[in-house]
Design a protein around this motif. Structure first.
Motif, short mmCIF file in Angstrom:
data_model
loop_
_atom_site.label_atom_id
_atom_site.label_comp_id
_atom_site.label_asym_id
_atom_site.label_seq_id
_atom_site.Cartn_x
_atom_site.Cartn_y
_atom_site.Cartn_z
N LEU A 299 19.74 -52.35 -7.85
CA LEU A 299 20.32 -51.31 -7.00
C LEU A 299 19.50 -50.03 -7.10
O LEU A 299 19.16 -49.58 -8.20
CB LEU A 299 21.77 -51.06 -7.41
CG LEU A 299 22.55 -50.05 -6.56
CD1 LEU A 299 23.99 -50.50 -6.40
CD2 LEU A 299 22.52 -48.66 -7.20
N ARG A 300 19.18 -49.43 -5.96
CA ARG A 300 18.46 -48.16 -5.89
C ARG A 300 19.11 -47.26 -4.84
O ARG A 300 19.75 -47.76 -3.92
CB ARG A 300 16.99 -48.39 -5.52
CG ARG A 300 16.20 -49.26 -6.48
CD ARG A 300 15.96 -48.57 -7.81
NE ARG A 300 15.11 -49.39 -8.67
CZ ARG A 300 15.57 -50.33 -9.50
NH1 ARG A 300 16.88 -50.60 -9.53
NH2 ARG A 300 14.74 -51.02 -10.26
N TRP A 301 18.88 -45.96 -5.00
CA TRP A 301 19.41 -45.01 -4.01
C TRP A 301 18.33 -44.66 -2.99
O TRP A 301 17.17 -44.43 -3.35
CB TRP A 301 19.88 -43.73 -4.70
CG TRP A 301 20.30 -42.68 -3.72
CD1 TRP A 301 21.48 -42.61 -3.04
CD2 TRP A 301 19.53 -41.56 -3.29
NE1 TRP A 301 21.51 -41.51 -2.20
CE2 TRP A 301 20.32 -40.84 -2.34
CE3 TRP A 301 18.26 -41.07 -3.59
CZ2 TRP A 301 19.86 -39.68 -1.71
CZ3 TRP A 301 17.81 -39.91 -2.96
CH2 TRP A 301 18.61 -39.24 -2.03
N TYR A 302 18.73 -44.66 -1.71
CA TYR A 302 17.85 -44.24 -0.62
C TYR A 302 18.61 -43.24 0.25
O TYR A 302 19.78 -43.48 0.57
CB TYR A 302 17.43 -45.44 0.24
CG TYR A 302 16.71 -46.52 -0.55
CD1 TYR A 302 15.35 -46.42 -0.81
CD2 TYR A 302 17.40 -47.62 -1.04
CE1 TYR A 302 14.68 -47.41 -1.54
CE2 TYR A 302 16.76 -48.61 -1.76
CZ TYR A 302 15.40 -48.50 -2.02
OH TYR A 302 14.77 -49.46 -2.75
N ARG B 139 22.02 -37.25 -1.80
CA ARG B 139 21.73 -37.20 -3.23
C ARG B 139 22.25 -38.45 -3.94
O ARG B 139 23.20 -39.08 -3.52
CB ARG B 139 22.33 -35.94 -3.85
CG ARG B 139 23.86 -35.85 -3.75
CD ARG B 139 24.45 -36.18 -5.10
NE ARG B 139 25.89 -35.99 -5.12
CZ ARG B 139 26.76 -36.97 -4.91
NH1 ARG B 139 26.34 -38.16 -4.58
NH2 ARG B 139 28.06 -36.75 -5.00
N ARG B 140 21.55 -38.82 -5.01
CA ARG B 140 21.93 -40.01 -5.76
C ARG B 140 23.22 -39.75 -6.53
O ARG B 140 23.31 -38.74 -7.25
CB ARG B 140 20.82 -40.41 -6.73
CG ARG B 140 21.13 -41.70 -7.48
CD ARG B 140 19.95 -42.24 -8.24
NE ARG B 140 19.55 -41.40 -9.34
CZ ARG B 140 18.65 -41.76 -10.26
NH1 ARG B 140 18.07 -42.94 -10.17
NH2 ARG B 140 18.33 -40.95 -11.22
N PRO B 141 24.21 -40.64 -6.42
CA PRO B 141 25.48 -40.42 -7.13
C PRO B 141 25.32 -40.64 -8.63
O PRO B 141 24.43 -41.37 -9.09
CB PRO B 141 26.41 -41.46 -6.52
CG PRO B 141 25.51 -42.54 -6.01
CD PRO B 141 24.26 -41.85 -5.58
N ALA B 142 26.22 -40.04 -9.39
CA ALA B 142 26.14 -40.10 -10.85
C ALA B 142 26.33 -41.52 -11.37
O ALA B 142 25.75 -41.89 -12.40
CB ALA B 142 27.18 -39.16 -11.47
#
Length: 574
Positions: A492-495, A475-478
């Protein structure tokens, strides 16, 4: 020779043909995602190792998906359709990887420029790809060795057990065997070697740092703690720091010689014994007659950040004492892995000893008592004091810098922050109990009232030691929610899976950033944090600016090895 080369080429060809198509496709996408930026700049070597590990993770998930499809006995698509689909997927994945390689340098520069680092001209895509391929090959070989062990054990077990039960037995034996080899044999041998090396290094007496002659110094002839028992970090702490003359010269006002007490691992066998020794040394040098007393929890190696301690000693004009207890020879990450409770035990022993004596002193005559720690020291310092024992007689506060993501109090405060504040710089309720600082200070107004105890966390949005989380796996962090921190790349992106591996690598190199970013905390930011914690209000703004400039120049000079600002404070995270 020609025959041997032919056999090797034939072996490599067979191994390549045996690779899973869906595994390669997913692995290529993971490889591409690994090239995107996170918090800390990467070299082509570290980027290649990371990309290879991500490729292996994607390949493994692809294999699992293919196995699950077959296990559930789902229908297979026609051969013709499967070949066409595989070719299309391969083309798309390869295109994505090439595009990401093309942008890799630009992405790294987006971090470097935000940290005032010189941009790189190239990401060295060929070297990067070769390193990634080598890393993937090693991990693939280990994975296939694991699979071979599982199959052999399952085949032998099937003679006595049902097939599915035998498969479970094979998998269980494989996991236990590899875990035991990695943890109890390889890892333990490496740790024992490192511990022995660190211990010998810690014992070396530095010729440039002679035993102090001043009886107020720990390790002097008058001290209860021998100079050679302080350890390398202890001797550095005791022998460094500003003198009364240096403080007077900068401030233009009378100053005292700051008191620093340190008990190394060789001073006594147990944390409790070292704590009692440190307490007696504090009494001997008159530490409880000062206005401020700071209980410092060092990093794993016993190192104490001069950026923090020099700052508060100048602010207090030398009318301050500090005390610390060494609990390990290992660096903070290794100490956290091998001795996760030992640091907290040592910090608890020192706090209990000092606090018990401090509470017996008249309130109007005893020093104000504070806690401090950096990195692993911050986490262990958090755990040193128990709230219920201080309710009737609380300490004055604490400054915790770069708290690791496993810090329990920090985690609960961050999770319980006000909804309109970002996770990388939270506001907790009205700010009367705890405030969060970064390079720009706090979002709570400086004139907002404090309660009886002041807690400050100093943290940078670019510090992966603080913001890593195992849950980033799924899950993407806050802290990735907009707006991002000022020194965090806008790209920056979450994968899934990949971001966690990226941040894990970032943690390993978090102290390679310039001072004031990542996990390298700058003295000028400690000045602001200490002023808030200790309530300093008798310095003019121009005097504070001069102090910050002086400390920054001193720290940069101490941290530069080759004249490059980029190398300052390399690996100073403990």
């Amino acid at each position: 020779m020609t025959g041997a080369l032919r056999d090797l080429a034939d072996l490599l060809r067979r191994q390549a043909l045996s690779l899973s198509g869906i595994g390669l496709a997913l692995g290529t996408l993971f490889f591409a995602a690994a090239l995107t930026p996170t918090l800390v700049p990467r070299t082509y070597l570290t980027q290649g190792i990371l990309a290879g590990a991500c490729f292996a993770a994607g390949y493994g998930l692809g294999l699992f998906w293919r196995w699950l499809w077959a296990y559930m006995e789902l229908p297979e698509p026609p051969e013709r359709m499967r070949r066409a689909t595989n070719a299309l997927v391969a083309l798309i994945c390869l295109s994505v990887a090439l595009i990401c390689l093309w942008h890799a340098a630009q992405w790294q520069n987006s971090i470097r420029l935000s940290m005032e680092m010189a941009p790189v001209e190239s990401a060295h895509p060929f070297k990067l790809s070769a390193t990634a391929l080598a890393a993937f090959a090693v991990l693939l070989a280990l994975g296939r060795l694991f699979g071979l062990v599982v199959r052999v054990v399952a085949r032998r077990s099937s003679r006595l057990l049902p097939r599915k039960v035998a498969n479970v037995v094979g998998a269980s034996v494989g996991v236990l065997l590899f875990w035991s080899l990695a943890n109890d044999v390889f890892f333990r041998a490496v740790i024992d070697l490192l511990d022995s090396s660190y211990r010998e290094y810690d014992a070396l007496l530095e010729p440039e740092r002679p035993q102090p002659l001043d009886p107020i110094k720990t390790g002097s002839a008058a001290s209860l703690i021998a100079w050679n028992e302080l350890g390398r970090a202890g001797r550095e702490f005791v022998a460094s720091g500003p003198s009364a003359l240096q403080i007077e010269t900068l401030t233009g006002r009378p100053a005292l010689e700051p008191i620093r007490v340190y008990a190394g691992l060789r001073g006594a066998d147990t944390p409790a014994d070292r704590a009692r020794l440190a307490l007696e040394e504090l009494k001997r040098v008159g530490a409880f007659d000062r206005s401020v007393l700071v209980i410092v929890t060092p990093t794993g190696t016993g190192w104490i950040d001069p950026a923090a301690m020099d700052s508060v000693e100048y602010l207090q004009r030398g009318d301050i004492a500090s005390v610390a207890l060494q609990y390990s020879y290992l660096s903070s990450p290794l100490s956290l892995l091998v001795q996760p409770e030992y640091g907290a035990e040592a910090a608890r022993a020192l706090f209990s000893a000092v606090y018990a004596y401090w509470t017996t002193l008249p309130r109007e005559r005893r020093p104000r008592l504070y806690l401090h720690g950096l990195s692993l020291g911050a986490m262990n310092s958090e755990r040193s004091a128990e709230l219920f024992e201080m309710i009737h007689d609380p300490i004055q506060g604490a400054l915790w810098s770069g708290p690791p993501f496993t810090s329990r109090i920090w985690r609960s405060l961050t999770d319980g922050r006000n909804g309109d504040s970002p996770a990388w710089l939270p506001r907790f309720r009205d700010g009367s109990f705890v405030r969060f600082f970064n390079q720009d200070g706090s979002t709570v107004p400086a004139d907002a009232p404090w309660g009886a105890m002041r807690i400050v966390y100093l943290q940078y949005a670019s510090d992966p030691v603080t913001f890593f989380d195992y849950r980033d796996f799924y899950r993407r962090p806050a802290w990735m929610e907009p707006p991002l921190g000022s020194e965090v790349s806008a790209a920056l992106r979450w994968y899934p899976v990949v971001s966690m591996l990226q941040l894990a690598l970032d943690m390993a190199v978090a102290s390679s950033t310039p001072m004031g970013y990542g996990h390298v905390y700058a003295p000028q930011h400690h000045v602001d944090a200490w002023m808030a914690v200790t309530g300093v209000d008798d310095w003019a703004p121009e005097a504070i600016a001069e102090l910050k400039r002086h400390l920054e120049e001193a720290m940069m000079q101490a941290g530069v090895d080759d004249g490059s600002r980029e190398e300052a404070f390399d690996n100073r995270g403990g």
